[in-house]
Design a protein around this motif. Structure first.
Motif, PDB file in Angstrom:
ATOM      1  N   ASN A 163       0.859  -1.179   0.000  1.00 55.03           N
ATOM      2  CA  ASN A 163       0.000   0.000   0.000  1.00 55.03           C
ATOM      3  C   ASN A 163       0.898   1.233   0.000  1.00 55.03           C
ATOM      4  O   ASN A 163       1.856   1.308   0.764  1.00 55.03           O
ATOM      5  CB  ASN A 163      -0.930   0.016   1.219  1.00 55.03           C
ATOM      6  N   GLU A 164       0.570   2.166  -0.864  1.00 50.23           N
ATOM      7  CA  GLU A 164       1.434   3.321  -1.057  1.00 50.23           C
ATOM      8  C   GLU A 164       0.665   4.603  -0.819  1.00 50.23           C
ATOM      9  O   GLU A 164      -0.500   4.731  -1.216  1.00 50.23           O
ATOM     10  CB  GLU A 164       1.954   3.294  -2.502  1.00 50.23           C
ATOM     11  N   ASP A 165       1.316   5.571  -0.153  1.00 55.64           N
ATOM     12  CA  ASP A 165       0.705   6.877   0.086  1.00 55.64           C
ATOM     13  C   ASP A 165       1.817   7.912   0.066  1.00 55.64           C
ATOM     14  O   ASP A 165       2.517   8.109   1.060  1.00 55.64           O
ATOM     15  CB  ASP A 165      -0.029   6.886   1.425  1.00 55.64           C
ATOM     16  N   GLY A 166       1.984   8.539  -1.088  1.00 52.91           N
ATOM     17  CA  GLY A 166       3.034   9.544  -1.208  1.00 52.91           C
ATOM     18  C   GLY A 166       4.415   8.937  -1.022  1.00 52.91           C
ATOM     19  O   GLY A 166       4.781   7.973  -1.698  1.00 52.91           O
ATOM     20  N   ARG A 167       5.169   9.477  -0.056  1.00 50.09           N
ATOM     21  CA  ARG A 167       6.531   8.982   0.180  1.00 50.09           C
ATOM     22  C   ARG A 167       6.553   7.689   1.005  1.00 50.09           C
ATOM     23  O   ARG A 167       7.622   7.110   1.206  1.00 50.09           O
ATOM     24  CB  ARG A 167       7.338  10.056   0.922  1.00 50.09           C
ATOM     25  N   PHE A 168       5.399   7.268   1.484  1.00 49.90           N
ATOM     26  CA  PHE A 168       5.316   6.125   2.389  1.00 49.90           C
ATOM     27  C   PHE A 168       4.710   4.912   1.681  1.00 49.90           C
ATOM     28  O   PHE A 168       3.667   5.012   1.042  1.00 49.90           O
ATOM     29  CB  PHE A 168       4.467   6.472   3.619  1.00 49.90           C
ATOM     30  N   THR A 169       5.397   3.770   1.814  1.00 51.55           N
ATOM     31  CA  THR A 169       4.898   2.513   1.269  1.00 51.55           C
ATOM     32  C   THR A 169       5.035   1.434   2.339  1.00 51.55           C
ATOM     33  O   THR A 169       6.091   1.327   2.974  1.00 51.55           O
ATOM     34  CB  THR A 169       5.681   2.085   0.025  1.00 51.55           C
ATOM     35  N   VAL A 170       3.980   0.670   2.530  1.00 48.85           N
ATOM     36  CA  VAL A 170       4.050  -0.457   3.460  1.00 48.85           C
ATOM     37  C   VAL A 170       3.962  -1.742   2.649  1.00 48.85           C
ATOM     38  O   VAL A 170       3.137  -1.863   1.742  1.00 48.85           O
ATOM     39  CB  VAL A 170       2.951  -0.372   4.546  1.00 48.85           C
ATOM     40  N   PHE A 171       4.839  -2.676   2.969  1.00 47.92           N
ATOM     41  CA  PHE A 171       4.878  -3.992   2.335  1.00 47.92           C
ATOM     42  C   PHE A 171       4.527  -5.042   3.374  1.00 47.92           C
ATOM     43  O   PHE A 171       5.007  -4.978   4.508  1.00 47.92           O
ATOM     44  CB  PHE A 171       6.270  -4.284   1.767  1.00 47.92           C
ATOM     45  N   LEU A 172       3.717  -6.014   2.966  1.00 46.98           N
ATOM     46  CA  LEU A 172       3.326  -7.090   3.869  1.00 46.98           C
ATOM     47  C   LEU A 172       3.703  -8.437   3.256  1.00 46.98           C
ATOM     48  O   LEU A 172       3.321  -8.726   2.125  1.00 46.98           O
ATOM     49  CB  LEU A 172       1.824  -7.040   4.138  1.00 46.98           C
ATOM     50  N   ASN A 173       4.432  -9.232   4.001  1.00 43.24           N
ATOM     51  CA  ASN A 173       4.784 -10.600   3.598  1.00 43.24           C
ATOM     52  C   ASN A 173       4.139 -11.544   4.610  1.00 43.24           C
ATOM     53  O   ASN A 173       4.674 -11.779   5.696  1.00 43.24           O
ATOM     54  CB  ASN A 173       6.308 -10.765   3.593  1.00 43.24           C
TER      55      ASN A 173
END
Lengths: 114, 114
Positions: free
Chosen positions: A57-67
């Motif tokens: 999930n991406e929001d501007g400069r921030f991206t979260v990755f889930l494994n």
């Protein structure tokens, strides 16, 4: 029994570079994950979240990755800015048990150096 | 105000005394939460209200801790016979409804038991 773990208590990154904050969890019932940012003497501020049906999930400069298979999530900040210096908490919840009960990690103190 | 408001911001009390911490949630938010954050740790869930009723109080550490929300808005966390181990930041948060909505935190009440 620490169900959500942030194994790095601190991280130092040069301005403009990528900051990567990591979080591991043990409870396979967790299906909703969030990142909060906290400045001194302030309450945690919501940054970004991800549901277990997604892996990014991406929001501007921030991206979260889930494994999910590794029970691991990470927060990427790019490019890092001095104002990003704060303590970052990851949190998890189980929709089945009510998403209102968040379990937090211990936090990672991020310092962005000019 | 626009955000979650907590009073007092700081409280120093003697061991054995009774303490009340107040939380005024964001207007219109029906769900209200109390968390506790000890030094070097992430916030820990204490109790959650949906409206006037405590929907989940499983995080309250013992029967010295009690919280009320009589009119479905302002909440008070009450601690009896305080102990030095109760020293922490007590964070209140609210969300529009329970489950799947962003939880907004207040700045916290820093309790020190001497």
């Amino acid at each position: 029994d620490q169900q959500v773990k942030q194994n790095s208590p601190s991280l130092s990154v040069q301005e403009g570079r990528i900051s990567i904050l990591n979080c591991d969890y043990t409870n396979s019932m967790f299906d909703y994950f969030l990142w909060y940012k906290k400045y001194p003497a302030e309450g945690p501020t919501f940054l970004i979240s991800i549901s277990s049906i997604k892996d990014k999930n991406e929001d501007g400069r921030f991206t979260v990755f889930l494994n999910k298979s590794a029970k691991h999530l990470s927060l990427h900040i790019v490019p890092s800015q001095p104002g990003d210096s704060a303590v970052y908490f990851c949190a998890a919840s189980s929709q089945g048990q009510g998403a209102q009960k968040l379990v937090f990690g211990q936090g990672t103190r991020l310092t962005i150096n000019p | 105000g626009a955000g979650v408001s907590q009073t007092p911001s700081n409280k120093v009390t003697e061991k054995g005394k009774y303490v009340e911490l107040r939380c005024d949630p964001i207007s219109g938010h029906t769900a209200l939460y109390w968390y506790r954050q000890s030094l070097g740790q992430g916030p820990e869930f204490l109790i959650y209200f949906q409206g006037t009723g405590a929907a989940d109080d499983s995080g309250l550490p013992n029967d010295r801790f009690f919280a009320v929300r009589p009119e479905g808005s302002v909440s008070t966390l009450k601690i009896q016979r305080t102990e030095r181990g109760d020293s922490a930041v007590y964070l209140c948060a609210s969300s529009l409804t329970a489950g799947g909505n962003t939880i907004y935190f207040g700045e916290g009440s820093w309790l020190t038991v001497v």
